[in-house]
Design an enzyme around this catalytic site. Structure first.
Site, PDB file in Angstrom:
ATOM      1  N   HIS A 459      79.446  40.575  39.278  1.00  0.00           N
ATOM      2  CA  HIS A 459      77.726  40.757  38.772  1.00  0.00           C
ATOM      3  C   HIS A 459      76.610  41.080  39.728  1.00  0.00           C
ATOM      4  O   HIS A 459      76.007  41.445  39.786  1.00  0.00           O
ATOM      5  CB  HIS A 459      77.203  39.114  39.120  1.00  0.00           C
ATOM      6  CG  HIS A 459      76.020  38.590  38.298  1.00  0.00           C
ATOM      7  ND1 HIS A 459      74.994  38.918  38.721  1.00  0.00           N
ATOM      8  CD2 HIS A 459      75.752  39.712  36.545  1.00  0.00           C
ATOM      9  CE1 HIS A 459      75.102  38.170  37.403  1.00  0.00           C
ATOM     10  NE2 HIS A 459      75.210  38.727  36.440  1.00  0.00           N
ATOM     11  N   HIS A 616      63.335  38.812  34.657  1.00  0.00           N
ATOM     12  CA  HIS A 616      65.224  38.993  34.324  1.00  0.00           C
ATOM     13  C   HIS A 616      65.104  38.592  36.229  1.00  0.00           C
ATOM     14  O   HIS A 616      66.333  38.417  36.645  1.00  0.00           O
ATOM     15  CB  HIS A 616      65.522  39.852  34.035  1.00  0.00           C
ATOM     16  CG  HIS A 616      67.546  39.620  34.179  1.00  0.00           C
ATOM     17  ND1 HIS A 616      67.959  40.624  35.060  1.00  0.00           N
ATOM     18  CD2 HIS A 616      68.454  39.129  33.495  1.00  0.00           C
ATOM     19  CE1 HIS A 616      69.264  40.167  34.413  1.00  0.00           C
ATOM     20  NE2 HIS A 616      69.853  39.946  33.820  1.00  0.00           N
TER      21      HIS A 616
END
EC number: 2.7.4.1
Length: 733
Positions: A459, A616
C-alpha cells in the site's frame, strides 16, 4: 529516621489504574457516523443543489461498499464464531443488529431528503424526473418509441420455474421482479398445475449495465428524464403477451464482497485473483433493496429465495441506487447549481519550463493536493521515460486511473530500454480487475511486474527514478499519501514529497528491493516500513511525549488520519493523555477512541472535516522536546495497515517543506465551517463559529493560490538572462 512517603497526585493515581473496559467505540458504528456526516452535507441548504445531489450519491456509494464488505464480513464471522466480541465488547449478533438498524435509519433519511427536498427543488430549476403515468402525450410517445426501438430488443425476461434454483441476480444491479397471474392450466415453467399451487408466478427482468440508467425525455428547456426501471415497468406487460401482470417492482441485491484470496493455496496469484472476482458474483446476498410498494407476497418470495431475514430487507420509497445522482451532477448547462470551480494551482517551486530533475535538485518540494496540481508527479515519470540519462524507474501501483498516463509512461520507458520495475497490487479491493489488466499490459511492454507480496498488501506510495549525472547516480523519489491517480488527485486531499535527498533515496531503494526480492530489508536510516517497524516507531514517539510530560516538560501530538482503530495505539494515546500530553486528532472517518473522558482522555480532541474534497492525507507531528518530528504516511492507524500491509512512514526534513506542511496541518483545527467535534459517546456535533465561519479547505486554497500569485509577481519583476548552452564536455570541465 524514615523519610515521609510523598502523597500520590491525581495524575499518578490515574497512571497506576487499568484502563476502563468501555474505552473503545465499535468500528462499524463509527463508520456509519461518518456516513451520517456526509449525509448532513446533502441536507445543508447553503450548498448548491447539484452538490447536495452529489453528496447523496456519495452516501449511497459508501453504504453499498459498507454493506458488501463490513456487513458481509460480520455475517461470515457470525457463522464461524457468533460469540466473538469486538474491542467495544459487542458480540457479532449485537454488531449486526446495531449496524443494520443504524443503516436503515440513514437510508430513511436519504429518501426523505430526495422526496421532500431535493427532487422538488431540482424540478423548480428545470431538472425533472418524470412519472410516465401522469406525463404529457409527447413524453409518453417518446418513451414508447424508446422502449420499442432500443430497450425491448436488448432486455429479456427470465422465468422462475418451480423446482429450479433462483436465478443469479447481478450484485448492485437494478432488476425488476414481476408477479403474474397464474395460467389456469400450466405454470410458467411448463409444469402442470396442481391443487394447492399459488395463483401467481414470478419472473425477473434483468436491466443489465449496457443501457443508460437515465433516459432523456423531450423538453422545451432544462433537462427531463425517466429512470430505466420506471420506463420498463410502464411497458413491462409487453414482455408477457396474454398474461396479466399483477405487480412489477424494482429490486437490488447486494452480495458479500469480503472474500479474500487464500494465498497459501494459490500457486498463481493473478489466476487466484481472477477466481476471487468470479466468486464475488456467486457470493451470498447480504441485503435486498426493493420498491416500498411491493406486496407481502412479493417480499416473502424474494426474502425466502435469497435466504435473508427481515433485518437485511430495505424497503425503498424512491429510486433504488442513488448513485445515478452523480450523472445529474455532471450535466452541462447547470453551472449555477454547482460549486464555484477551485482549479488546482501550480506550485511556486515548479517552473514549467524546467525539467523536473532540475527543480527537485534545487530543493525538496511539498505539494498539497488538490489545491496544488498533480501534474509534477506525472511529469516526473513522463520525463524519466524519455530522458536518455535515466537508467531505471521503480514504482508501487496500488490504484490508478482508467487511462493512466503514468502506466503509459512506464510502458514507454520499458520500450526505450530502461529498467522498469512495478509492484502492482492485485489485491486492491474493487480495483483488482483493472490492476490485472494493467499488469498484463505492462508485462507485454517489457516492464518487470511484481504481483504484490504473499500475505500482505503493498500500500506504500513511492516512485524512484534512477538517473546518471556528472557527479554520479542520483535517485529522484516521490513519496505520497495518495494513489497514483491523476483523476482522484483533483478530489482527494493528499500530500506529495519530491526529493533527491541521498539518504531518503538510498532508503527507498533498500525498501523497494526488499519488497521485490521478498527479503528482510536492511536497516533504513530515515524511512520506517510496516509491518516491520512502523507500529513500534509510533508507539515509541507517543511514549516519548508521555515521558517528557511526566518529567514536567511539554508534550504534544497532532495527527491527521483517515481512521484510528488500532487498540494498542489508542491505549498509548490514553496513557499519554493521562500524563498531560495535549493531543489533537483530525480523523476523517472511523475513530474508535473516546475523546474528552475525564481521567482518561480529557487532553484529547478529535475533529472530522467533511467538505467538498475528501480528506485523505496522513500527517503526524510530535513536539519531540521542541525538535518537532514531522512525518507523512500511506498508513492509517489500523491493524490492517500496521500488521498486514506494506506501508511507509516518511520524515519531512527540509525546513521550507516543514513550515508549509505544519501550517496545513494546523489550519484544520481552526475550522468552524466544516469541522465536526467528536463527543465521548461517539456522536459528533458541528463546530459552531463565534464570528465569521472559517472554512479550512477554502483557506488552504486561497493561501496556496496567493503564494503562487506572489511567486509569479516576483518572476515578472526579476530580470533573467538566457545563458549559452554548454556541451556535456564543457560542463564536466
Amino acid at each position: 529516621m524514615a523519610k515521609k512517603r510523598k502523597a500520590k497526585s491525581k495524575k499518578d493515581t490515574l497512571l497506576d489504574q487499568p484502563l476502563p473496559d468501555d474505552r473503545f467505540i465499535n468500528r462499524e458504528i463509527s463508520w456509519l457516523e461518518f456516513n451520517q456526516r456526509v449525509l448532513e452535507q446533502a441536507a445543508d441548504e447553503s450548498l448548491p443543489l447539484l452538490e447536495r445531489a452529489k453528496f447523496l450519491a456519495i452516501t449511497s456509494s459508501n453504504m453499498d461498499e459498507f454493506v458488501m464488505v463490513r456487513v458481509g464480513g460480520l455475517r461470515m464471522q457470525y457463522q464461524r464464531n457468533a460469540q466473538q466480541r469486538d474491542p467495544a465488547g459487542l458480540t457479532i449478533a449485537e454488531q449486526l443488529n446495531a449496524v443494520l438498524g443504524k443503516a436503515q435509519m440513514i437510508v430513511s433519511q436519504q429518501y426523505r431528503l430526495v422526496r421532500d427536498t431535493l427532487e422538488p427543488a431540482l424540478d423548480q430549476e428545470g431538472i425533472s424526473r418524470i412519472d410516465l403515468n401522469s406525463c404529457s402525450d409527447r413524453c409518453t410517445v417518446a418513451a414508447e418509441t424508446r422502449f420499442r426501438t432500443d430497450i425491448s430488443a436488448v432486455l429479456s425476461p427470465q422465468q422462475i420455474s418451480v423446482g429450479h434454483p433462483f436465478p443469479l441476480l447481478q450484485g448492485l444491479g437494478v432488476q425488476l421482479c414481476v408477479r403474474l397471474k397464474a395460467d389456469e392450466d400450466t405454470e410458467l415453467g411448463g409444469k402442470p398445475a396442481e391443487e394447492g399451487d399459488l395463483p401467481w408466478q414470478f419472473a425477473i427482468v434483468p436491466l443489465g449495465r449496457v443501457l443508460d440508467r437515465m433516459v432523456p425525455m423531450p423538453s422545451d428547456g432544462g433537462y427531463r428524464y425517466v429512470l430505466l426501471e420506471d420506463l420498463v415497468t410502464h411497458f413491462v406487460s409487453e414482455f408477457f403477451p396474454n398474461r396479466e401482470v399483477l405487480e412489477c417492482i424494482p429490486l437490488r441485491v447486494t452480495r458479500n464482497a469480503d472474500i479474500e484470496l487464500r494465498e497459501d493455496s494459490a500457486a498463481d496469484l493473478l489466476g487466484g485473483m481472477e477466481e476471487v472476482l468470479e466468486s464475488r458474483r456467486y457470493s451470498g446476498a447480504v441485503r435486498l433493496e426493493y420498491g416500498a410498494h411491493a406486496s407481502d407476497e412479493m417480499v416473502a418470495f424474494l426474502s425466502e429465495s435469497l435466504g435473508l431475514t427481515n433485518q437485511h430487507l430495505f424497503a425503498i420509497d424512491g429510486p433504488l441506487d442513488l448513485t445515478y445522482l452523480f450523472s445529474l451532477h455532471g450535466l452541462d448547462g447547470f453551472e449555477a447549481l454547482k460549486d464555484e470551480a477551485w482549479p488546482p494551482q501550480p506550485s511556486p517551486q515548479i517552473d514549467a519550463s524546467e525539467k523536473m530533475f532540475t527543480t527537485i535538485a534545487a530543493g525538496d518540494v511539498i505539494l498539497v493536493h488538490p489545491y496544488e496540481r498533480y501534474d509534477p508527479v506525472v511529469r516526473l515519470i513522463e520525463e524519466a521515460a524519455i530522458d536518455p540519462d535515466v537508467l531505471a524507474i521503480k514504482q508501487v501501483l496500488y490504484r490508478t486511473s482508467k487511462k493512466s498516463p503514468i502506466v503509459a509512461a512506464l510502458k514507454r520507458a520499458a520500450d526505450r530500454g530502461k529498467y522498469v520495475t512495478t509492484i502492482v497490487e492485485l489485491k486492491a479491493r474493487f480495483d483488482e480487475a483493472r490492476n490485472i489488466e494493467w499488469a498484463r499490459e505492462m508485462e507485454h511492454a517489457g516492464v518487470q511486474v511484481i504481483y504484490g507480496i504473499r500475505g500482505l498488501k503493498t500500500h506504500a506510495k513511492v516512485c524512484i527514478v534512477v538517473r546518471r549525472e556528472p557527479q554520479g547516480i542520483v535517485r529522484y523519489v516521490h513519496f505520497g499519501t495518495g494513489n497514483y491517480n491523476e483523476a482522484t488527485a483533483n478530489l482527494y486531499g493528499d500530500i506529495s514529497l519530491l526529493t533527491c535527498d541521498d539518504i531518503l533515496g538510498a532508503d527507498a531503494t533498500t525498501f523497494f528491493n526488499a519488497v521485490t526480492g521478498a527479503s528482510q530489508p536492511l536497516q533504513m536510516q530515515q524511512l520506517i516500513a510496516a509491518p516491520i517497524g512502523l507500529r513500534k516507531r509510533l508507539l515509541d514517539l507517543i511514549a516519548a511525549e508521555r515521558q517528557r510530560c511526566l518529567q514536567g516538560q511539554k508534550g504534544q501530538i497532532t495527527a491527521k488520519l483517515n481512521a484510528l482503530v488500532d487498540t494498542e495505539l489508542i491505549d498509548a494515546l490514553y496513557r499519554a493523555s493521562q500524563a498531560g500530553v495535549k493531543i489533537r486528532l483530525n480523523i476523517r472517518g472511523v475513530c474508535c477512541l473516546r475523546p474528552g473522558v475525564e481521567g482518561l482522555s480529557e487532553n484529547i480532541e478529535v475533529i472530522s472535516i467533511v467538505d467538498r474534497f475528501l480528506e485523505h492525507a496522513r500527517i503526524v507531528l510530535f513536539h519531540h522536546g521542541g525538535a518537532e518530528e514531522l512525518l507523512i504516511s500511506s498508513a492509517d492507524w489500523m491493524p490492517r495497515n500496521l500488521d498486514r500491509r506494506i506501508e511507509l512512514l516518511v520524515p519531512i526534513v527540509e525546513e521550507k517543506c516543514r513550515r508549509k506542511l505544519i501550517a496545513v496541518l494546523n489550519r484544520y483545527f481552526d475550522d468552524t465551517h466544516s469541522a465536526w467535534q467528536m463527543l465521548p459517546n461517539g456522536k459528533y456535533e458541528l463546530v459552531q463559529a463565534e464570528g465569521e465561519p472559517l472554512r479550512s479547505q477554502w483557506e488552504l486554497y486561497q493561501w496556496l493560490a496567493e503564494k503562487m500569485d506572489a511567486a509569479q509577481q516576483s518572476r515578472r519583476t526579476t530580470f533573467q538572462t538566457h545563458e549559452p548552452r554548454r556541451s556535456d564536455d564543457e560542463t564536466d570541465r
